[in-house]
Design a protein around this motif. Structure first.
Motif, mmCIF file in Angstrom:
data_model
loop_
_atom_site.group_PDB
_atom_site.id
_atom_site.type_symbol
_atom_site.label_atom_id
_atom_site.label_comp_id
_atom_site.label_asym_id
_atom_site.label_seq_id
_atom_site.Cartn_x
_atom_site.Cartn_y
_atom_site.Cartn_z
ATOM 1 N N LEU A 102 29.523 45.579 27.861
ATOM 2 C CA LEU A 102 30.839 45.447 27.233
ATOM 3 C C LEU A 102 31.872 46.327 27.932
ATOM 4 O O LEU A 102 33.022 45.910 28.131
ATOM 5 C CB LEU A 102 30.750 45.820 25.749
ATOM 6 N N ALA A 103 31.480 47.546 28.322
ATOM 7 C CA ALA A 103 32.403 48.435 29.038
ATOM 8 C C ALA A 103 32.851 47.802 30.347
ATOM 9 O O ALA A 103 34.029 47.919 30.741
ATOM 10 C CB ALA A 103 31.728 49.779 29.293
ATOM 11 N N HIS A 104 31.938 47.125 31.031
ATOM 12 C CA HIS A 104 32.270 46.421 32.274
ATOM 13 C C HIS A 104 33.289 45.319 32.012
ATOM 14 O O HIS A 104 34.307 45.194 32.716
ATOM 15 C CB HIS A 104 30.981 45.848 32.873
ATOM 16 N N ARG A 105 33.059 44.530 30.974
ATOM 17 C CA ARG A 105 33.967 43.430 30.653
ATOM 18 C C ARG A 105 35.332 43.949 30.204
ATOM 19 O O ARG A 105 36.376 43.380 30.540
ATOM 20 C CB ARG A 105 33.343 42.542 29.575
ATOM 21 N N ARG A 106 35.334 45.036 29.441
ATOM 22 C CA ARG A 106 36.606 45.622 29.001
ATOM 23 C C ARG A 106 37.402 46.162 30.184
ATOM 24 O O ARG A 106 38.639 46.080 30.209
ATOM 25 C CB ARG A 106 36.355 46.730 27.971
ATOM 26 N N LEU A 107 36.707 46.713 31.163
ATOM 27 C CA LEU A 107 37.383 47.195 32.375
ATOM 28 C C LEU A 107 38.098 46.059 33.079
ATOM 29 O O LEU A 107 39.272 46.185 33.471
ATOM 30 C CB LEU A 107 36.352 47.835 33.309
ATOM 31 N N LEU A 108 37.428 44.928 33.247
ATOM 32 C CA LEU A 108 38.033 43.790 33.939
ATOM 33 C C LEU A 108 39.178 43.197 33.121
ATOM 34 O O LEU A 108 40.194 42.756 33.690
ATOM 35 C CB LEU A 108 36.968 42.735 34.230
ATOM 36 N N THR A 109 39.042 43.215 31.807
ATOM 37 C CA THR A 109 40.126 42.741 30.950
ATOM 38 C C THR A 109 41.346 43.652 31.069
ATOM 39 O O THR A 109 42.480 43.185 31.160
ATOM 40 C CB THR A 109 39.671 42.680 29.482
ATOM 41 N N ALA A 110 41.116 44.956 31.091
ATOM 42 C CA ALA A 110 42.217 45.909 31.232
ATOM 43 C C ALA A 110 42.915 45.751 32.578
ATOM 44 O O ALA A 110 44.137 45.909 32.673
ATOM 45 C CB ALA A 110 41.697 47.339 31.079
ATOM 46 N N ALA A 111 42.157 45.400 33.610
ATOM 47 C CA ALA A 111 42.756 45.190 34.931
ATOM 48 C C ALA A 111 43.727 44.016 34.904
ATOM 49 O O ALA A 111 44.738 44.013 35.622
ATOM 50 C CB ALA A 111 41.662 44.956 35.967
ATOM 51 N N ARG A 112 43.436 43.028 34.076
ATOM 52 C CA ARG A 112 44.316 41.858 33.979
ATOM 53 C C ARG A 112 45.522 42.107 33.076
ATOM 54 O O ARG A 112 46.466 41.320 33.070
ATOM 55 C CB ARG A 112 43.527 40.648 33.453
ATOM 56 N N SER A 113 45.500 43.199 32.327
ATOM 57 C CA SER A 113 46.576 43.464 31.374
ATOM 58 C C SER A 113 47.852 43.927 32.051
ATOM 59 O O SER A 113 48.930 43.825 31.468
ATOM 60 C CB SER A 113 46.130 44.533 30.366
ATOM 61 N N GLY A 114 47.739 44.484 33.248
ATOM 62 C CA GLY A 114 48.900 45.021 33.938
ATOM 63 C C GLY A 114 49.078 46.514 33.746
ATOM 64 O O GLY A 114 49.866 47.146 34.449
ATOM 65 N N ASP A 115 48.353 47.125 32.797
ATOM 66 C CA ASP A 115 48.482 48.556 32.534
ATOM 67 C C ASP A 115 47.359 49.307 33.250
ATOM 68 O O ASP A 115 46.377 49.728 32.635
ATOM 69 C CB ASP A 115 48.443 48.821 31.029
ATOM 70 N N VAL A 116 47.528 49.476 34.554
ATOM 71 C CA VAL A 116 46.489 50.125 35.358
ATOM 72 C C VAL A 116 46.405 51.615 35.059
ATOM 73 O O VAL A 116 45.319 52.190 34.979
ATOM 74 C CB VAL A 116 46.756 49.900 36.865
ATOM 75 N N ASP A 117 47.557 52.264 34.864
ATOM 76 C CA ASP A 117 47.589 53.727 34.833
ATOM 77 C C ASP A 117 47.183 54.339 33.498
ATOM 78 O O ASP A 117 46.995 55.547 33.417
ATOM 79 C CB ASP A 117 48.987 54.218 35.235
ATOM 80 N N TYR A 118 47.053 53.531 32.453
ATOM 81 C CA TYR A 118 46.556 54.051 31.180
ATOM 82 C C TYR A 118 45.384 53.218 30.661
ATOM 83 O O TYR A 118 44.254 53.692 30.587
ATOM 84 C CB TYR A 118 47.675 54.118 30.131
ATOM 85 N N ALA A 119 45.637 51.950 30.297
ATOM 86 C CA ALA A 119 44.581 51.136 29.692
ATOM 87 C C ALA A 119 43.373 51.006 30.613
ATOM 88 O O ALA A 119 42.224 51.221 30.189
ATOM 89 C CB ALA A 119 45.130 49.759 29.330
ATOM 90 N N LEU A 120 43.612 50.658 31.857
ATOM 91 C CA LEU A 120 42.482 50.511 32.781
ATOM 92 C C LEU A 120 41.799 51.852 33.025
ATOM 93 O O LEU A 120 40.567 51.928 33.071
ATOM 94 C CB LEU A 120 42.943 49.901 34.104
ATOM 95 N N CYS A 121 42.572 52.914 33.197
ATOM 96 C CA CYS A 121 41.970 54.225 33.455
ATOM 97 C C CYS A 121 41.075 54.663 32.301
ATOM 98 O O CYS A 121 40.000 55.232 32.526
ATOM 99 C CB CYS A 121 43.061 55.260 33.709
ATOM 100 N N GLU A 122 41.504 54.396 31.070
ATOM 101 C CA GLU A 122 40.663 54.774 29.931
ATOM 102 C C GLU A 122 39.359 53.979 29.916
ATOM 103 O O GLU A 122 38.285 54.528 29.637
ATOM 104 C CB GLU A 122 41.423 54.572 28.625
ATOM 105 N N GLU A 123 39.443 52.688 30.214
ATOM 106 C CA GLU A 123 38.225 51.877 30.259
ATOM 107 C C GLU A 123 37.324 52.310 31.418
ATOM 108 O O GLU A 123 36.091 52.321 31.294
ATOM 109 C CB GLU A 123 38.578 50.395 30.392
#
Length: 274
Positions: free
Chosen positions: A118-139
């Protein structure tokens, strides 16, 4: 035997690089030994392959990832065809902030249980969100903490901080975000400003406030957006840029996600009828 790899960058910053790697090799023999200079976590999305490090082979697939360390020698075989993986390369400073002085044992395979999946999938979802510097970094930090926690032995900086100890840290982080300090533009630069690891800052927010640092920052930015819309802001693209969104589409998605309305609809709702 050489592998045929195609790597597409998913997200990249000075502290990390996340790539989608496709291997089209199809051979049962081991490839020529390879040596890399980075720390990395590799998780399979499709297919499977074999990896050999320190002379010991491992079968890598969706249920078994691997952690690689600098200067280790590794070889690969693809007896059943190609594969698609997520490869996460981590800068030494970030890696050490999570592991401390602990070393990664050679040939370190990591069982991918449902939590890591799930952490892997959430990381890829966060990458598609556009928020690399917060959402993706947290994942990313969440995923790395799971993988590293199952890899290294001995005490690491991943141990929980005693309750209440991080309250001054949260207060300082809130002030920096609220005052739009330049270092609050990214999670990593905010952590550096406050003199703590990104992981500690990321874990402290939900423990002390009940929300992630990403959600708290979004709350502050949404408040600023509503202030501007209420004042009659005409240019949504300018507003998106001023607030630090990747583009107007990212701004619109965020407002719809949190408030159920587009910025244009919110502006109409907040401004008096003429």
């Amino acid at each position: 035997m050489r592998r045929v790899l195609t790597a597409i960058s998913v997200a990249s910053r000075p502290d990390f690089n996340i790539s989608s790697v496709t291997c089209r090799s199809d051979h049962t023999r081991w490839s020529a030994p390879e040596v890399r200079a980075d720390y990395r976590v590799v998780l399979v999305r499709h297919g499977r392959f074999r990896r050999k490090a320190a002379g010991t082979p491992a079968d890598i697939d969706a249920t078994l990832a691997y952690v690689g360390a600098p200067d280790e020698e590794e070889s690969f075989a693809h007896p059943t065809g190609g594969d698609v993986c997520t490869s996460i390369s981590v800068a030494p400073k970030l890696w050490r902030s999570l592991t401390g002085d602990a070393e990664v044992p050679a040939n370190q395979a990591v069982y991918v249980d449902p939590h890591l999946d799930l952490a892997h999938r959430r990381l890829l979802t966060a990458a598609r969100s556009g928020d690399v510097d917060y959402a993706l970094c947290e994942e990313l930090l969440a995923l790395l903490s799971i993988a590293i926690g199952r890899t290294v032995t001995g005490p690491t900086p991943l141990a929980p901080t005693p309750s209440g100890r991080d309250r001054p840290l949260i207060a300082a982080a809130r002030e920096a975000i609220t005052e739009a300090h330049p270092s609050s533009d990214t999670l990593f630069s905010l952590a550096k400003l406050l003199g703590v690891s990104p992981y500690r800052l990321s874990r402290a927010f939900p423990r002390e406030l009940g929300v992630t640092v990403t959600h708290y920052r979004q709350r502050v930015r949404i408040g600023r957006a509503l202030d501007r819309l209420e004042a009659g802001e005409n240019s949504l693209s300018t507003l998106a840029a001023d607030l630090g969104y990747a583009d107007q589409a990212h701004f619109t998605r965020t407002m719809r996600q949190y408030l159920g309305r587009t910025p244009a609809a919110l502006r109409h709702l907040l401004t008096p009828a003429q």
